[in-house]
Write a protein that holds these residues in place. Structure first.
Motif, short mmCIF file in Angstrom:
data_model
loop_
_atom_site.label_atom_id
_atom_site.label_comp_id
_atom_site.label_asym_id
_atom_site.label_seq_id
_atom_site.Cartn_x
_atom_site.Cartn_y
_atom_site.Cartn_z
N MET A 54 43.89 -38.00 -43.39
CA MET A 54 44.82 -36.72 -43.23
C MET A 54 46.16 -37.18 -44.32
SD MET A 54 45.77 -34.08 -40.19
CE MET A 54 44.02 -33.58 -39.87
N LYS A 55 46.34 -35.89 -44.81
CA LYS A 55 47.68 -36.11 -45.77
C LYS A 55 48.82 -35.47 -45.01
CE LYS A 55 45.61 -37.96 -49.29
NZ LYS A 55 45.64 -39.39 -49.31
N PRO A 56 49.90 -35.93 -45.25
CA PRO A 56 51.25 -34.97 -44.48
C PRO A 56 51.16 -33.76 -44.51
CG PRO A 56 51.90 -37.07 -45.76
CD PRO A 56 50.67 -36.79 -46.02
N VAL A 57 50.88 -33.10 -45.73
CA VAL A 57 51.20 -31.59 -45.59
C VAL A 57 49.74 -31.11 -44.42
CG1 VAL A 57 50.64 -29.58 -46.93
CG2 VAL A 57 52.05 -31.50 -47.84
N ALA A 58 48.59 -31.58 -44.83
CA ALA A 58 47.66 -31.05 -43.78
C ALA A 58 48.10 -31.35 -42.17
CB ALA A 58 46.28 -31.88 -44.12
N ALA A 59 48.69 -32.44 -42.02
CA ALA A 59 49.18 -32.90 -40.65
C ALA A 59 50.11 -31.81 -40.33
CB ALA A 59 49.63 -34.28 -40.57
N LEU A 60 51.04 -31.58 -41.12
CA LEU A 60 51.84 -30.30 -40.63
C LEU A 60 51.26 -28.93 -40.59
CD1 LEU A 60 55.46 -29.71 -42.60
CD2 LEU A 60 53.91 -27.93 -41.89
N GLY A 61 50.43 -28.62 -41.24
CA GLY A 61 49.43 -27.60 -40.86
C GLY A 61 48.95 -27.55 -39.71
N LEU A 62 48.38 -28.51 -39.43
CA LEU A 62 47.50 -28.85 -38.02
C LEU A 62 48.49 -28.80 -36.81
CD1 LEU A 62 45.17 -29.76 -36.44
CD2 LEU A 62 45.66 -31.99 -36.58
N GLY A 63 49.75 -29.29 -36.83
CA GLY A 63 50.63 -29.32 -35.90
C GLY A 63 51.11 -27.85 -35.75
N PHE A 64 51.35 -27.11 -36.86
CA PHE A 64 51.71 -25.56 -36.68
C PHE A 64 50.72 -24.78 -35.98
CE2 PHE A 64 52.11 -21.29 -37.92
CZ PHE A 64 53.62 -20.99 -38.18
N LEU A 65 49.56 -24.96 -36.39
CA LEU A 65 48.17 -24.33 -35.63
C LEU A 65 48.10 -24.63 -34.12
CD1 LEU A 65 45.53 -24.64 -38.83
CD2 LEU A 65 46.88 -22.36 -38.02
N LEU A 66 48.17 -25.99 -34.14
CA LEU A 66 48.19 -26.44 -32.35
C LEU A 66 49.14 -25.63 -31.68
CD1 LEU A 66 46.75 -29.93 -32.70
CD2 LEU A 66 45.45 -27.99 -32.11
N ALA A 67 50.37 -25.56 -32.32
CA ALA A 67 51.78 -24.98 -31.49
C ALA A 67 51.50 -23.56 -31.51
CB ALA A 67 52.74 -25.37 -32.05
N ALA A 68 51.07 -22.86 -32.64
CA ALA A 68 51.34 -21.47 -32.79
C ALA A 68 50.22 -20.71 -32.41
CB ALA A 68 52.03 -20.91 -33.92
N VAL A 69 49.03 -20.95 -32.78
CA VAL A 69 47.67 -20.41 -32.73
C VAL A 69 46.83 -20.76 -31.47
CG1 VAL A 69 45.55 -19.71 -34.05
CG2 VAL A 69 47.87 -20.24 -35.32
#
Length: 223
Positions: free
Chosen positions: A116-131
């Motif tokens: 995983m790349k940092p940008v993908a990791a950022l998106g994953l973190g956002f989804l796990l928190a907000a969705v």
């Protein structure tokens, strides 16, 4: 304001005690691109929590203000529905628990963490928190407590900051600790990952059950 802080604590802890995001963060810390992906995931996790609680704080502010001594049926119904939602999630978690002697299987998307790349990791973190449904229900409960409190904007902002600090701490602390002492943290983090994965269903069931009952009780008290 102290009353609002006390009311948001269970919801913030409910977000914080989420084994899957913690396991994901640990896997990133043990991956080849540990620093980039873990920091990206941490930032995404924080941003997701901020976005969710701010949105629901703003939405809950439209609930008509009431006399503090009067009943609050709208807020009460919302809390009861949130509590019932959490109880349903608790039952679902319990049904999905590994049977005796069975190894707990991680979510399939975790197999992609090593590449995983940092940008993908950022998106994953956002989804796990907000969705994530569980975190959304917690954010609704926290936002309802803050937005319907009638506090000035400055105090509501402080309450949101407290919510985010508590909710994000279980991901932030391991990432920061690893960045400060990578070699010493590798062993303990891996042991924590194994334990969390094995006990994820039980932890989530108990957590959702307790917070669901608390929310239902608060909802009943609003009538």
């Amino acid at each position: 304001m102290n009353g609002v802080i006390g009311e948001i604590l269970p919801s913030a802890l409910g977000v914080a005690i989420s084994p899957i995001p913690i396991i994901a963060a640990i896997l990133m810390l043990l991956s080849p691109n540990a620093r980039g992906t873990s920091v990206g995931f941490m930032i995404g996790w924080i941003l997701g929590i901020v976005a969710a609680v701010v949105v629901f704080t703003l939405l809950s502010a439209i609930i008509p203000a009431a006399d503090p001594t009067a009943s609050k049926p709208i807020a009460g119904v919302i809390k009861i529905l949130l509590g019932l939602g959490l109880l349903l999630l608790a039952g679902n978690q319990w049904r999905k628990r590994p049977q005796h002697g069975e190894a707990a299987a991680p979510p399939k998307w975790m197999s992609a963490i090593d590449t995983m790349k940092p940008v993908a990791a950022l998106g994953l973190g956002f989804l796990l928190a907000a969705v994530n449904p569980k975190n959304l229900l917690m954010a609704v409960a926290g936002g309802l407590a803050i937005g319907a409190s009638g506090l000035p904007a400055g105090q509501q902002t402080i309450a949101i900051v407290v919510f985010v600090l508590i909710a994000a701490c279980t991901v932030v602390i391991p990432v920061v600790a690893y960045l400060l002492a990578a070699k010493r943290m590798a062993g303990p983090l891996d042991a924590l990952r194994v334990w969390l994965l094995a006990n994820n269903a039980t932890i989530m069931t108990v957590l959702l059950l307790v917070i669901g009952v608390v929310l239902i009780g608060k909802g009943i008290a609003d009538f």
